[in-house]
Design an enzyme around this catalytic site. Structure first.
Site, PDB file in Angstrom:
ATOM      1  N   ASN A  78       0.820  -1.220   0.000  1.00 36.74           N
ATOM      2  CA  ASN A  78       0.000   0.000   0.000  1.00 36.74           C
ATOM      3  C   ASN A  78       0.855   1.273   0.000  1.00 36.74           C
ATOM      4  OD1 ASN A  78      -2.382  -1.613   0.187  1.00 36.74           O
ATOM      5  ND2 ASN A  78      -1.912  -1.903   2.352  1.00 36.74           N
ATOM      6  N   HIS A 164     -14.158  -2.538   6.283  1.00 39.04           N
ATOM      7  CA  HIS A 164     -12.955  -3.261   6.709  1.00 39.04           C
ATOM      8  C   HIS A 164     -13.159  -4.013   8.028  1.00 39.04           C
ATOM      9  CE1 HIS A 164      -8.633  -3.325   8.117  1.00 39.04           C
ATOM     10  NE2 HIS A 164      -8.462  -3.606   6.833  1.00 39.04           N
ATOM     11  N   GLU A 208     -16.282   3.689   4.086  1.00 38.32           N
ATOM     12  CA  GLU A 208     -14.883   4.015   3.761  1.00 38.32           C
ATOM     13  C   GLU A 208     -14.888   4.996   2.586  1.00 38.32           C
ATOM     14  OE1 GLU A 208     -12.619   0.384   3.113  1.00 38.32           O
ATOM     15  OE2 GLU A 208     -13.543  -0.515   4.876  1.00 38.32           O
ATOM     16  N   SER A 212     -11.073  -0.878   0.570  1.00 40.81           N
ATOM     17  CA  SER A 212      -9.726  -1.455   0.570  1.00 40.81           C
ATOM     18  C   SER A 212      -9.567  -2.645  -0.372  1.00 40.81           C
ATOM     19  CB  SER A 212      -9.329  -1.854   1.983  1.00 40.81           C
ATOM     20  OG  SER A 212     -10.228  -2.811   2.494  1.00 40.81           O
ATOM     21  N   ASP A 237     -13.776   5.964   6.965  1.00 34.94           N
ATOM     22  CA  ASP A 237     -12.400   5.459   7.066  1.00 34.94           C
ATOM     23  C   ASP A 237     -11.690   5.768   5.743  1.00 34.94           C
ATOM     24  OD1 ASP A 237     -10.069   3.961   7.101  1.00 34.94           O
ATOM     25  OD2 ASP A 237     -10.978   2.254   8.140  1.00 34.94           O
ATOM     26  N   HIS A 240      -7.310   4.382   2.485  1.00 34.78           N
ATOM     27  CA  HIS A 240      -6.716   4.280   1.145  1.00 34.78           C
ATOM     28  C   HIS A 240      -6.919   5.525   0.288  1.00 34.78           C
ATOM     29  CE1 HIS A 240      -5.726   0.051   1.712  1.00 34.78           C
ATOM     30  NE2 HIS A 240      -6.842   0.008   2.404  1.00 34.78           N
ATOM     31  N   LYS A 264      -0.413   3.451   5.045  1.00 34.20           N
ATOM     32  CA  LYS A 264      -0.594   3.158   3.622  1.00 34.20           C
ATOM     33  C   LYS A 264       0.239   4.167   2.809  1.00 34.20           C
ATOM     34  CE  LYS A 264      -3.488  -0.095   4.859  1.00 34.20           C
ATOM     35  NZ  LYS A 264      -4.814  -0.078   5.414  1.00 34.20           N
TER      36      LYS A 264
HETATM   37  C1  LIG Z   1      -5.328  -0.916   6.638  1.00 37.03           C
HETATM   38  C2  LIG Z   1      -6.663  -0.471   7.069  1.00 37.03           C
HETATM   39  C3  LIG Z   1      -6.933  -0.171   8.396  1.00 37.03           C
HETATM   40  C4  LIG Z   1      -5.942  -0.437   9.485  1.00 37.03           C
HETATM   41  O1  LIG Z   1      -4.909   0.482   9.488  1.00 37.03           O
HETATM   42  P1  LIG Z   1      -3.536   0.106  10.220  1.00 37.03           P
HETATM   43  O2  LIG Z   1      -2.895   1.413  10.467  1.00 37.03           O
HETATM   44  O3  LIG Z   1      -2.784  -0.762   9.285  1.00 37.03           O
HETATM   45  O4  LIG Z   1      -3.902  -0.594  11.489  1.00 37.03           O
HETATM   46  C5  LIG Z   1      -8.174   0.333   8.707  1.00 37.03           C
HETATM   47  N1  LIG Z   1      -9.122   0.509   7.777  1.00 37.03           N
HETATM   48  C6  LIG Z   1      -8.913   0.208   6.490  1.00 37.03           C
HETATM   49  C7  LIG Z   1      -9.997   0.433   5.500  1.00 37.03           C
HETATM   50  C8  LIG Z   1      -7.687  -0.307   6.095  1.00 37.03           C
HETATM   51  O5  LIG Z   1      -7.481  -0.645   4.835  1.00 37.03           O
END
Ligand SMILES: *Cc1c(COP(=O)(O)O)cnc(C)c1O
Length: 412
Positions: A78, A164, A208, A212, A237, A240, A264
């Site tokens: 990522n 997620h 989101e 993801s 969230d 990405h 990411k």
């Molecule tokens: C990777 C991810 C997370 C977690 O983030 P980390 O910092 O790796 O714990 C949370 N939500 C989504 C949508 C993700 O892709």
């Protein structure tokens, strides 16, 4: 019962021989196996081709990695902007460690809140145009902290079906009632709110920005209007989205909080939430995943700060990642990407693994994503594109995918 037997034998032998040697032997017997019920679960995973393993991988610049002595191009991390090898980030970490020491040494609310935190929170709030921000240990911890602080038993959560796993875990931990709407279907979300909202105290709408495992984008503006109309709070969230998509909305309102991660595109570590300062104060006082864990190491927060600076000053990096994704889609005949994530859904876990292995033989590392990370029968190859990928590698990948999919007669 079995454990008691072992314990008994252990005591008996221990009295006769050197205690340390016996202890070592008994532990070895235990470690070589696990109880039958757990073994059966592992056997089922193996049968279903869902077993996971650790692979040792050495990352290098430009998306190259070494696995089992072989150099491959990775299309499954990522690091969308290729920042993980930027000297600015590396220098920031080294300087911070020299100045502030190796670890935060305590929770942020005790003595773990080093000066870099303030700067980092200020910068991420600024880039997101939000009034304030709060850093967490990771994106996972931010999701746990935010959701469990905002929702409890007697509250309602209306969430996109494809959110997620970290959000799902947070929702289960919160004790709130969960209703899921069809992916990106605002109409369905409206129906659920209309039907259930009145029965509950507080309500969260959870989605989101960029999904993801699908790479598509949520209808954030309609959802934020919906949240306001139904006296609900929109929690988004953006794991990405940072550095890749421009946000047309403002994350600083009474009705909206935006969560994200530095793991990411920022190529570092740590989670955050951007919101109004009233929300940030509230979260600071309620998020157990912030209160009861040690602060991030200064070197990590310094890396985050350097990453934000680079993201702000170099918008062309996000553009380049999108160009690579677009070129891949053009050659393979997939519709234009909405983010740097491009999935090819193949259905069976077995098929996804087979194609992933074939790609590896051709020199490309592409992860096979299987349930429970994605819904049943939607196992897929998930390709991620970075500003640091060489054009030649992207083109070669696309032609190789065409060749494999044609040979396997796997439809897109
Ligand atoms: C990777 C991810 C997370 C977690 O983030 P980390 O910092 O790796 O714990 C949370 N939500 C989504 C949508 C993700 O892709």
């Amino acid at each position: 019962m079995q454990i008691q037997q072992y314990g008994y034998q252990f005591n008996k032998i221990a009295n006769l021989q050197s205690k340390q040697i016996t202890y070592f032997l008994v532990c070895s017997v235990y470690m070589s196996t696990i109880p039958q019920s757990y073994l059966q679960q592992m056997q089922k995973l193996q049968r279903d081709k869902l077993l996971r393993n650790r692979h040792e991988i050495t990352r290098m610049p430009n998306g190259y990695i070494i696995k089992n002595g072989k150099t491959l191009v990775s299309f499954c991390d990522n690091d969308y902007l290729g920042l993980s090898f930027f000297p600015e980030l590396q220098r920031a970490a080294i300087n911070a460690m020299a100045k502030y020491g190796s670890g935060a040494t305590a929770s942020r609310l005790i003595t773990g809140n080093h000066p870099l935190y303030t700067m980092c929170e200020h910068k991420i709030a600024n880039i997101k145009q939000s009034e304030d921000a709060l850093l967490f240990g990771s994106g996972y911890l931010a999701n746990l902290g935010v959701i469990t602080s905002l929702a409890r038993t007697g509250d309602l959560i209306i969430a996109d079906r494809l959110i997620h796993a970290s959000l799902i875990d947070a929702i289960s931990l919160s004790g709130a009632t969960l209703k899921r709407f069809r992916h990106n279907d605002t109409e369905h979300a409206t129906q659920l709110l209309h039907k259930y909202r009145a029965e509950y105290r507080n309500c969260l709408l959870v989605t989101e920005t960029v999904f993801s495992m699908d790479g598509d984008i949520a209808p954030i503006t309609p959802l934020s209007i919906l949240a306001a109309n139904y006296d609900s709070i929109l929690v988004v969230d953006d794991a990405h989205g940072l550095g890749i998509i421009k946000h047309e909305y403002n994350s600083c309102s009474a009705f909206m909080l935006q969560i994200g991660t530095f793991s990411k595109a920022a190529a570092s570590y740590g989670g955050y939430v951007c919101a109004s300062s009233k929300w940030v104060d509230y979260l600071l006082n309620h998020s157990r995943s912030l209160i009861y864990t040690t602060g991030l190491p200064p070197a990590v927060v310094a890396t985050n700060i350097a990453a934000i600076d680079i993201i702000e000053q170099n918008p062309e990096l996000g553009v380049r990642a999108m160009e690579n994704a677009t070129q891949f889609c053009e050659i393979t005949g997939i519709r234009a990407p909405q983010s740097a994530i491009v999935p090819i859904v193949v259905g069976k876990a077995e098929t996804a693994i087979k194609i992933s292995k074939m790609l590896e033989e051709y020199g490309f590392l592409v992860a096979a994503i299987r349930p429970p990370t994605v819904p049943k029968n939607t196992a897929r190859l998930r390709f991620t594109f970075s500003a640091s990928h060489k054009k030649r590698d992207v083109i070669n990948l696309a032609h190789t995918v065409n060749k494999i999919l044609h040979k396997e007669r796997v439809g897109l």
